[in-house]
Design an enzyme around this catalytic site. Structure first.
Site, PDB file in Angstrom:
ATOM      1  N   GLY A  11       2.516 -24.086  60.580  1.00 18.25           N
ATOM      2  CA  GLY A  11       2.364 -24.853  59.342  1.00 18.25           C
ATOM      3  C   GLY A  11       3.544 -24.753  58.397  1.00 18.25           C
ATOM      4  O   GLY A  11       3.588 -25.466  57.402  1.00 18.25           O
ATOM      5  N   CYS A  12       4.517 -23.911  58.688  1.00 13.30           N
ATOM      6  CA  CYS A  12       5.681 -23.752  57.812  1.00 13.30           C
ATOM      7  C   CYS A  12       6.566 -24.987  57.911  1.00 13.30           C
ATOM      8  O   CYS A  12       7.040 -25.343  58.991  1.00 13.30           O
ATOM      9  CB  CYS A  12       6.459 -22.499  58.199  1.00 13.30           C
ATOM     10  SG  CYS A  12       8.005 -22.290  57.285  1.00 13.30           S
TER      11      CYS A  12
END
Length: 145
Positions: A11-12
Protein backbone atom coordinates in the site's frame (compact mmCIF):
# COMPACT_ATOMS: atom_id res chain seq x y z
CA UNK A 1 17.57 -6.80 -17.53
CA UNK A 2 17.70 -8.57 -14.16
CA UNK A 3 15.55 -10.11 -11.49
CA UNK A 4 14.92 -7.90 -8.49
CA UNK A 5 13.54 -9.00 -5.14
CA UNK A 6 11.69 -5.97 -3.78
CA UNK A 7 10.52 -5.84 -0.15
CA UNK A 8 7.81 -3.23 0.34
CA UNK A 9 5.17 -2.10 2.76
CA UNK A 10 1.96 -3.09 0.99
CA UNK A 11 0.00 0.00 0.00
CA UNK A 12 2.99 2.37 0.16
CA UNK A 13 2.65 4.91 -2.66
CA UNK A 14 6.40 5.57 -2.80
CA UNK A 15 7.12 1.85 -3.11
CA UNK A 16 4.59 1.69 -5.97
CA UNK A 17 6.45 4.46 -7.82
CA UNK A 18 9.79 2.74 -7.20
CA UNK A 19 8.49 -0.58 -8.53
CA UNK A 20 7.02 1.12 -11.60
CA UNK A 21 10.36 2.75 -12.41
CA UNK A 22 12.25 -0.54 -12.06
CA UNK A 23 9.69 -2.28 -14.28
CA UNK A 24 10.01 0.40 -17.00
CA UNK A 25 13.74 -0.32 -17.01
CA UNK A 26 12.95 -3.95 -17.83
CA UNK A 27 13.61 -5.55 -14.45
CA UNK A 28 11.57 -8.57 -13.44
CA UNK A 29 10.24 -7.85 -9.94
CA UNK A 30 9.37 -10.32 -7.26
CA UNK A 31 7.54 -8.31 -4.62
CA UNK A 32 7.27 -9.35 -0.98
CA UNK A 33 5.86 -7.71 2.10
CA UNK A 34 8.58 -6.27 4.30
CA UNK A 35 6.18 -6.62 7.23
CA UNK A 36 5.32 -10.30 6.70
CA UNK A 37 8.80 -11.59 5.86
CA UNK A 38 10.29 -13.87 8.55
CA UNK A 39 13.47 -11.81 9.08
CA UNK A 40 16.47 -12.82 11.14
CA UNK A 41 19.29 -10.48 12.11
CA UNK A 42 21.69 -12.44 9.88
CA UNK A 43 19.39 -12.12 6.88
CA UNK A 44 18.48 -8.46 7.41
CA UNK A 45 21.93 -7.05 8.21
CA UNK A 46 23.45 -7.27 4.68
CA UNK A 47 20.83 -4.87 3.28
CA UNK A 48 22.42 -2.03 5.26
CA UNK A 49 25.99 -2.52 4.04
CA UNK A 50 28.31 0.20 5.35
CA UNK A 51 25.56 2.71 6.11
CA UNK A 52 25.60 4.30 9.56
CA UNK A 53 23.05 2.63 11.85
CA UNK A 54 20.87 5.76 11.89
CA UNK A 55 20.40 5.36 8.11
CA UNK A 56 18.99 1.84 8.50
CA UNK A 57 15.78 3.31 9.89
CA UNK A 58 12.61 4.63 8.29
CA UNK A 59 12.43 8.21 9.63
CA UNK A 60 8.64 8.27 9.26
CA UNK A 61 8.04 5.21 11.43
CA UNK A 62 5.64 6.12 14.27
CA UNK A 63 8.04 5.09 17.04
CA UNK A 64 10.78 7.29 15.57
CA UNK A 65 8.49 10.27 14.97
CA UNK A 66 7.25 9.98 18.58
CA UNK A 67 10.84 9.86 19.90
CA UNK A 68 10.49 6.39 21.39
CA UNK A 69 13.26 5.06 19.13
CA UNK A 70 16.28 7.29 18.53
CA UNK A 71 18.35 5.66 15.76
CA UNK A 72 21.34 7.95 16.28
CA UNK A 73 21.87 6.43 19.75
CA UNK A 74 21.76 2.75 18.74
CA UNK A 75 24.41 0.17 17.98
CA UNK A 76 23.92 -2.38 15.20
CA UNK A 77 22.85 -5.28 17.42
CA UNK A 78 20.21 -3.21 19.23
CA UNK A 79 18.96 -1.75 15.95
CA UNK A 80 18.44 -5.21 14.47
CA UNK A 81 16.56 -6.44 17.55
CA UNK A 82 14.23 -3.43 17.35
CA UNK A 83 13.65 -3.93 13.61
CA UNK A 84 12.89 -7.62 13.99
CA UNK A 85 10.30 -6.72 16.60
CA UNK A 86 8.84 -3.82 14.58
CA UNK A 87 9.50 -4.03 10.80
CA UNK A 88 7.95 -0.57 10.29
CA UNK A 89 11.29 0.72 11.60
CA UNK A 90 13.14 -0.69 8.58
CA UNK A 91 14.03 1.78 5.86
CA UNK A 92 12.35 0.65 2.70
CA UNK A 93 12.39 -0.68 0.16
CA UNK A 94 14.83 -3.48 0.67
CA UNK A 95 16.19 -4.53 -2.71
CA UNK A 96 18.10 -7.67 -3.61
CA UNK A 97 19.51 -8.32 -7.07
CA UNK A 98 22.47 -9.82 -8.87
CA UNK A 99 24.20 -6.48 -8.18
CA UNK A 100 23.85 -6.80 -4.41
CA UNK A 101 21.34 -5.62 -1.90
CA UNK A 102 20.45 -2.37 -0.21
CA UNK A 103 17.87 -0.30 1.58
CA UNK A 104 16.13 2.86 0.50
CA UNK A 105 15.72 4.30 -2.97
CA UNK A 106 18.35 6.99 -3.23
CA UNK A 107 21.25 7.37 -5.65
CA UNK A 108 24.05 4.93 -5.01
CA UNK A 109 25.88 1.96 -6.48
CA UNK A 110 22.91 -0.46 -6.37
CA UNK A 111 20.49 1.86 -8.17
CA UNK A 112 23.21 2.81 -10.64
CA UNK A 113 23.82 -0.86 -11.41
CA UNK A 114 20.08 -1.28 -11.93
CA UNK A 115 20.12 1.59 -14.43
CA UNK A 116 18.18 4.00 -12.22
CA UNK A 117 19.06 7.64 -12.75
CA UNK A 118 17.20 10.09 -10.54
CA UNK A 119 17.06 13.77 -11.40
CA UNK A 120 18.46 16.09 -8.72
CA UNK A 121 14.92 17.12 -7.76
CA UNK A 122 13.40 13.64 -8.07
CA UNK A 123 12.68 12.10 -4.67
CA UNK A 124 11.30 8.58 -4.75
CA UNK A 125 12.40 7.83 -1.19
CA UNK A 126 10.23 10.17 0.88
CA UNK A 127 6.62 9.50 1.70
CA UNK A 128 4.37 10.29 -1.27
CA UNK A 129 1.46 11.29 0.90
CA UNK A 130 1.14 14.87 2.04
CA UNK A 131 -0.32 16.73 4.95
CA UNK A 132 0.56 16.98 8.63
CA UNK A 133 -0.22 13.29 9.31
CA UNK A 134 0.21 11.24 6.14
CA UNK A 135 -0.45 7.97 8.04
CA UNK A 136 1.92 6.10 5.73
CA UNK A 137 3.53 4.06 8.44
CA UNK A 138 0.65 2.82 10.49
CA UNK A 139 0.44 -0.97 10.75
CA UNK A 140 -1.72 -2.28 7.97
CA UNK A 141 -4.00 -5.24 7.54
CA UNK A 142 -3.80 -4.73 3.80
CA UNK A 143 -6.67 -2.23 3.70
CA UNK A 144 -4.84 0.89 4.89
CA UNK A 145 -1.92 2.45 3.09
Amino acid sequence: MSSVLFYEKPGCLSNAKQKALLATLGHRLTVRSLLAEPWTAERLRPFFGNLPVRDWFNPTAPRIKQGEVRPETLDAATALVLMLDDPLLIRRPLIESEYGCGCGFEPGSLLTALGVTLAADQDLQSCSRSGPDPRCDLPTDGAAA
